[in-house]
Enzyme design. Structure first.
Site, PDB file in Angstrom:
ATOM      1  N   HIS A 123       0.808  -1.213   0.000  1.00  0.00           N
ATOM      2  CA  HIS A 123       0.000   0.000   0.000  1.00  0.00           C
ATOM      3  C   HIS A 123       0.846   1.271   0.000  1.00  0.00           C
ATOM      4  O   HIS A 123       1.905   1.342   0.605  1.00  0.00           O
ATOM      5  CB  HIS A 123      -0.932   0.011   1.211  1.00  0.00           C
ATOM      6  CG  HIS A 123      -0.205  -0.055   2.532  1.00  0.00           C
ATOM      7  ND1 HIS A 123       0.269   1.058   3.182  1.00  0.00           N
ATOM      8  CD2 HIS A 123       0.148  -1.113   3.302  1.00  0.00           C
ATOM      9  CE1 HIS A 123       0.872   0.702   4.310  1.00  0.00           C
ATOM     10  NE2 HIS A 123       0.812  -0.620   4.405  1.00  0.00           N
ATOM     11  N   ASP A 124       0.365   2.258  -0.738  1.00  0.00           N
ATOM     12  CA  ASP A 124       0.926   3.613  -0.746  1.00  0.00           C
ATOM     13  C   ASP A 124       2.330   3.693  -1.330  1.00  0.00           C
ATOM     14  O   ASP A 124       3.026   4.690  -1.119  1.00  0.00           O
ATOM     15  CB  ASP A 124       0.918   4.212   0.668  1.00  0.00           C
ATOM     16  CG  ASP A 124      -0.478   4.234   1.278  1.00  0.00           C
ATOM     17  OD1 ASP A 124      -1.311   5.017   0.801  1.00  0.00           O
ATOM     18  OD2 ASP A 124      -0.737   3.455   2.213  1.00  0.00           O
ATOM     19  N   GLY A 141       5.012  -1.045   2.917  1.00  0.00           N
ATOM     20  CA  GLY A 141       4.211   0.128   2.595  1.00  0.00           C
ATOM     21  C   GLY A 141       5.012   1.411   2.484  1.00  0.00           C
ATOM     22  O   GLY A 141       6.087   1.562   3.074  1.00  0.00           O
TER      23      GLY A 141
END
Length: 276
Positions: A123-124, A141
Protein backbone atom coordinates in the site's frame (compact mmCIF):
# COMPACT_ATOMS: atom_id res chain seq x y z
CA UNK A 1 -7.35 -3.27 -32.66
CA UNK A 2 -8.93 -6.69 -32.08
CA UNK A 3 -12.31 -6.97 -30.46
CA UNK A 4 -12.56 -7.30 -26.70
CA UNK A 5 -12.90 -10.92 -25.56
CA UNK A 6 -14.34 -12.13 -22.25
CA UNK A 7 -14.26 -15.85 -21.59
CA UNK A 8 -17.66 -17.21 -20.56
CA UNK A 9 -16.15 -18.50 -17.31
CA UNK A 10 -14.86 -15.05 -16.31
CA UNK A 11 -16.74 -12.61 -14.07
CA UNK A 12 -16.73 -8.95 -15.08
CA UNK A 13 -18.88 -6.89 -12.73
CA UNK A 14 -21.20 -4.20 -14.10
CA UNK A 15 -19.42 -0.82 -14.11
CA UNK A 16 -16.01 -2.12 -15.13
CA UNK A 17 -14.51 -0.20 -18.07
CA UNK A 18 -12.74 -2.24 -20.74
CA UNK A 19 -10.67 -0.75 -23.56
CA UNK A 20 -10.40 -2.03 -27.10
CA UNK A 21 -8.83 -5.42 -27.59
CA UNK A 22 -8.92 -6.45 -23.92
CA UNK A 23 -8.72 -10.22 -23.40
CA UNK A 24 -10.02 -11.78 -20.19
CA UNK A 25 -9.38 -15.49 -19.73
CA UNK A 26 -11.30 -18.11 -17.76
CA UNK A 27 -11.92 -17.76 -14.03
CA UNK A 28 -10.81 -14.12 -13.90
CA UNK A 29 -12.62 -11.63 -11.67
CA UNK A 30 -12.79 -7.95 -12.67
CA UNK A 31 -14.40 -5.61 -10.14
CA UNK A 32 -16.94 -2.89 -10.76
CA UNK A 33 -14.49 0.02 -10.35
CA UNK A 34 -11.74 -1.48 -12.50
CA UNK A 35 -10.54 0.17 -15.71
CA UNK A 36 -8.51 -1.90 -18.17
CA UNK A 37 -6.72 -0.03 -20.97
CA UNK A 38 -6.54 -1.05 -24.60
CA UNK A 39 -4.99 -4.43 -25.23
CA UNK A 40 -4.74 -5.51 -21.58
CA UNK A 41 -4.62 -9.29 -21.25
CA UNK A 42 -5.65 -11.31 -18.19
CA UNK A 43 -4.52 -14.88 -18.81
CA UNK A 44 -6.67 -16.83 -16.33
CA UNK A 45 -7.47 -16.93 -12.60
CA UNK A 46 -6.57 -13.23 -12.26
CA UNK A 47 -8.26 -11.01 -9.67
CA UNK A 48 -8.41 -7.25 -10.35
CA UNK A 49 -10.60 -5.50 -7.80
CA UNK A 50 -11.08 -2.16 -6.06
CA UNK A 51 -10.54 1.18 -7.76
CA UNK A 52 -7.78 -0.16 -10.00
CA UNK A 53 -6.59 1.18 -13.35
CA UNK A 54 -4.37 -0.95 -15.60
CA UNK A 55 -2.57 0.76 -18.48
CA UNK A 56 -2.71 -0.30 -22.12
CA UNK A 57 -0.75 -3.33 -23.22
CA UNK A 58 -0.17 -4.78 -19.77
CA UNK A 59 -0.21 -8.59 -19.50
CA UNK A 60 -1.24 -10.29 -16.26
CA UNK A 61 -0.64 -13.96 -15.53
CA UNK A 62 -2.53 -16.55 -13.43
CA UNK A 63 -3.19 -16.03 -9.73
CA UNK A 64 -2.13 -12.37 -9.71
CA UNK A 65 -4.22 -10.36 -7.23
CA UNK A 66 -4.32 -6.62 -7.91
CA UNK A 67 -6.15 -3.81 -6.14
CA UNK A 68 -7.05 -5.54 -2.90
CA UNK A 69 -7.33 -3.50 0.30
CA UNK A 70 -4.08 -2.53 2.04
CA UNK A 71 -2.54 -4.89 4.54
CA UNK A 72 -2.62 -2.16 7.15
CA UNK A 73 -4.66 -2.33 10.36
CA UNK A 74 -5.07 1.46 10.42
CA UNK A 75 -7.05 1.43 7.16
CA UNK A 76 -10.71 2.17 7.87
CA UNK A 77 -12.16 0.94 4.61
CA UNK A 78 -12.25 4.20 2.66
CA UNK A 79 -11.95 4.31 -1.11
CA UNK A 80 -8.32 4.20 -2.21
CA UNK A 81 -6.72 3.39 -5.55
CA UNK A 82 -4.13 1.36 -7.43
CA UNK A 83 -2.81 2.63 -10.76
CA UNK A 84 -0.63 0.43 -12.96
CA UNK A 85 1.08 1.87 -16.04
CA UNK A 86 1.33 0.78 -19.66
CA UNK A 87 3.07 -2.29 -21.07
CA UNK A 88 3.82 -3.97 -17.78
CA UNK A 89 4.33 -7.70 -17.39
CA UNK A 90 2.84 -9.05 -14.16
CA UNK A 91 3.65 -12.70 -13.65
CA UNK A 92 2.13 -15.46 -11.57
CA UNK A 93 0.93 -14.75 -8.02
CA UNK A 94 2.03 -11.10 -8.00
CA UNK A 95 0.18 -8.95 -5.46
CA UNK A 96 -0.31 -5.18 -5.53
CA UNK A 97 -2.46 -3.43 -2.92
CA UNK A 98 -4.39 -0.17 -3.01
CA UNK A 99 -3.43 2.76 -0.79
CA UNK A 100 -4.46 3.49 2.79
CA UNK A 101 -7.22 5.96 3.58
CA UNK A 102 -5.25 7.74 6.31
CA UNK A 103 -2.06 8.07 4.24
CA UNK A 104 -1.26 8.69 0.57
CA UNK A 105 -4.46 6.93 -0.49
CA UNK A 106 -2.98 5.55 -3.70
CA UNK A 107 -0.45 3.04 -4.93
CA UNK A 108 1.15 3.93 -8.27
CA UNK A 109 3.20 1.70 -10.57
CA UNK A 110 4.83 3.16 -13.69
CA UNK A 111 5.16 1.96 -17.28
CA UNK A 112 7.12 -0.98 -18.71
CA UNK A 113 7.62 -2.77 -15.40
CA UNK A 114 8.51 -6.45 -15.11
CA UNK A 115 7.13 -8.06 -11.96
CA UNK A 116 8.15 -11.70 -11.67
CA UNK A 117 6.32 -14.42 -9.76
CA UNK A 118 5.28 -13.71 -6.16
CA UNK A 119 6.63 -10.16 -6.10
CA UNK A 120 4.66 -7.70 -3.96
CA UNK A 121 3.92 -3.97 -4.07
CA UNK A 122 2.37 -2.85 -0.79
CA UNK A 123 0.00 0.00 0.00
CA UNK A 124 0.93 3.61 -0.75
CA UNK A 125 4.07 2.73 -2.72
CA UNK A 126 5.22 4.76 -5.72
CA UNK A 127 7.11 2.69 -8.30
CA UNK A 128 8.81 4.25 -11.33
CA UNK A 129 9.15 3.21 -14.95
CA UNK A 130 11.19 0.33 -16.41
CA UNK A 131 11.67 -1.49 -13.12
CA UNK A 132 12.36 -5.19 -12.67
CA UNK A 133 11.24 -7.07 -9.57
CA UNK A 134 12.63 -10.62 -9.57
CA UNK A 135 10.76 -13.51 -7.94
CA UNK A 136 9.47 -12.68 -4.45
CA UNK A 137 10.91 -9.15 -4.41
CA UNK A 138 8.86 -7.37 -1.77
CA UNK A 139 8.06 -3.76 -0.92
CA UNK A 140 6.61 -2.81 2.44
CA UNK A 141 4.21 0.13 2.60
CA UNK A 142 5.00 3.71 1.59
CA UNK A 143 8.18 2.89 -0.39
CA UNK A 144 9.31 5.08 -3.28
CA UNK A 145 11.15 3.26 -6.07
CA UNK A 146 12.80 5.24 -8.88
CA UNK A 147 13.09 4.52 -12.59
CA UNK A 148 15.19 1.63 -13.97
CA UNK A 149 15.57 -0.02 -10.56
CA UNK A 150 16.29 -3.76 -10.37
CA UNK A 151 15.35 -5.68 -7.21
CA UNK A 152 16.72 -9.20 -6.91
CA UNK A 153 14.78 -12.27 -5.89
CA UNK A 154 13.77 -12.71 -2.23
CA UNK A 155 14.81 -9.14 -1.42
CA UNK A 156 12.63 -7.09 0.94
CA UNK A 157 12.57 -3.29 1.23
CA UNK A 158 11.61 -1.71 4.57
CA UNK A 159 8.57 0.56 4.79
CA UNK A 160 9.01 4.25 3.92
CA UNK A 161 12.33 3.54 2.16
CA UNK A 162 13.35 5.35 -1.02
CA UNK A 163 15.38 3.69 -3.77
CA UNK A 164 16.92 6.09 -6.28
CA UNK A 165 16.93 5.78 -10.07
CA UNK A 166 19.08 3.02 -11.60
CA UNK A 167 19.86 1.36 -8.27
CA UNK A 168 20.47 -2.38 -8.07
CA UNK A 169 19.37 -4.38 -5.02
CA UNK A 170 20.99 -7.81 -4.95
CA UNK A 171 18.98 -10.95 -4.29
CA UNK A 172 18.31 -12.26 -0.76
CA UNK A 173 18.94 -8.83 0.76
CA UNK A 174 17.13 -7.02 3.55
CA UNK A 175 17.09 -3.32 2.68
CA UNK A 176 16.42 -1.29 5.85
CA UNK A 177 16.58 2.25 4.42
CA UNK A 178 17.19 4.57 1.49
CA UNK A 179 19.47 3.51 -1.39
CA UNK A 180 21.16 6.24 -3.43
CA UNK A 181 20.64 6.55 -7.21
CA UNK A 182 22.96 4.19 -9.10
CA UNK A 183 23.87 2.40 -5.86
CA UNK A 184 24.32 -1.33 -5.36
CA UNK A 185 22.87 -2.72 -2.12
CA UNK A 186 23.63 -6.22 -0.91
CA UNK A 187 23.50 -8.24 2.27
CA UNK A 188 21.46 -8.82 5.40
CA UNK A 189 21.26 -6.12 6.63
CA UNK A 190 22.16 -4.58 3.28
CA UNK A 191 25.03 -2.16 2.83
CA UNK A 192 26.07 -0.10 -0.15
CA UNK A 193 28.58 -1.97 -2.30
CA UNK A 194 29.63 0.73 -4.71
CA UNK A 195 27.89 2.04 -7.80
CA UNK A 196 26.04 0.14 -10.51
CA UNK A 197 28.59 1.04 -13.17
CA UNK A 198 27.37 -1.61 -15.61
CA UNK A 199 23.86 -0.23 -15.39
CA UNK A 200 25.18 3.30 -15.82
CA UNK A 201 26.99 2.31 -19.00
CA UNK A 202 23.92 0.53 -20.34
CA UNK A 203 21.87 3.66 -19.77
CA UNK A 204 24.24 5.60 -22.01
CA UNK A 205 25.96 7.78 -19.41
CA UNK A 206 29.27 9.21 -20.64
CA UNK A 207 32.46 8.03 -18.99
CA UNK A 208 33.07 11.48 -17.55
CA UNK A 209 29.74 11.34 -15.73
CA UNK A 210 30.46 7.86 -14.38
CA UNK A 211 33.88 8.96 -13.10
CA UNK A 212 32.33 12.03 -11.47
CA UNK A 213 29.71 9.88 -9.76
CA UNK A 214 32.39 7.55 -8.39
CA UNK A 215 34.39 10.48 -7.03
CA UNK A 216 31.25 11.96 -5.47
CA UNK A 217 30.45 8.59 -3.88
CA UNK A 218 33.84 8.52 -2.18
CA UNK A 219 33.56 12.16 -1.11
CA UNK A 220 30.07 11.81 0.36
CA UNK A 221 30.93 8.70 2.36
CA UNK A 222 34.35 9.89 3.55
CA UNK A 223 34.35 8.83 7.21
CA UNK A 224 36.68 11.60 8.35
CA UNK A 225 33.76 14.07 8.39
CA UNK A 226 30.01 13.91 9.03
CA UNK A 227 27.91 13.14 5.97
CA UNK A 228 26.16 16.51 6.23
CA UNK A 229 29.50 18.31 5.84
CA UNK A 230 30.51 16.01 2.99
CA UNK A 231 27.27 16.72 1.16
CA UNK A 232 27.71 20.47 1.45
CA UNK A 233 31.25 20.29 0.08
CA UNK A 234 30.31 17.81 -2.65
CA UNK A 235 27.43 20.00 -3.83
CA UNK A 236 29.99 22.68 -4.67
CA UNK A 237 32.68 20.39 -6.08
CA UNK A 238 30.36 18.39 -8.34
CA UNK A 239 27.90 21.09 -9.37
CA UNK A 240 28.82 20.49 -13.00
CA UNK A 241 27.87 16.81 -13.03
CA UNK A 242 24.17 15.98 -13.27
CA UNK A 243 24.82 12.36 -12.31
CA UNK A 244 26.83 13.18 -9.20
CA UNK A 245 24.31 15.83 -8.20
CA UNK A 246 21.50 13.28 -8.46
CA UNK A 247 23.18 11.30 -5.68
CA UNK A 248 23.97 14.39 -3.61
CA UNK A 249 20.46 15.82 -3.90
CA UNK A 250 18.88 12.47 -3.05
CA UNK A 251 20.78 12.35 0.24
CA UNK A 252 20.32 16.06 0.93
CA UNK A 253 16.53 15.62 0.97
CA UNK A 254 16.55 12.65 3.32
CA UNK A 255 15.63 14.72 6.43
CA UNK A 256 15.93 12.25 9.35
CA UNK A 257 15.53 9.13 7.24
CA UNK A 258 17.83 6.15 7.62
CA UNK A 259 19.99 5.54 4.54
CA UNK A 260 22.40 2.81 3.54
CA UNK A 261 26.12 3.48 3.79
CA UNK A 262 29.13 1.53 2.49
CA UNK A 263 30.63 -1.29 4.51
CA UNK A 264 33.98 -0.61 6.15
CA UNK A 265 35.91 -2.44 3.42
CA UNK A 266 34.16 -0.69 0.53
CA UNK A 267 36.14 1.74 -1.61
CA UNK A 268 33.44 2.56 -4.13
CA UNK A 269 35.08 0.49 -6.84
CA UNK A 270 32.50 -2.23 -7.45
CA UNK A 271 32.51 -3.04 -11.16
CA UNK A 272 35.41 -0.58 -11.62
CA UNK A 273 36.70 -2.68 -14.51
CA UNK A 274 33.53 -1.80 -16.42
CA UNK A 275 34.73 1.72 -17.10
CA UNK A 276 38.13 2.94 -18.21
Amino acid sequence: MAATFIHPLALVEPGAELGDGVRIGPFCHVGAEVRLGDGVELASHVSVTGATTVGAGTRIYPQAALGGPPQNVSHKGGRTTLTIGKNCTIRECVTMNAGTDNSRGETVVGDNGNFFAYSHVAHDCIVGNNVTFANSATLAGHCEIGNNVIIGGLTAVHQFSRVGDNAFLSGCSAVPGDVIPFGIARGNMAKLRGLNVIGMRRSGLPKAEIHAARRAYRAVFDRTRPVAENLAAAAVEFAGSATAMKIIEFLSTRQKRYFLTPSLDDDGDDQADAVE
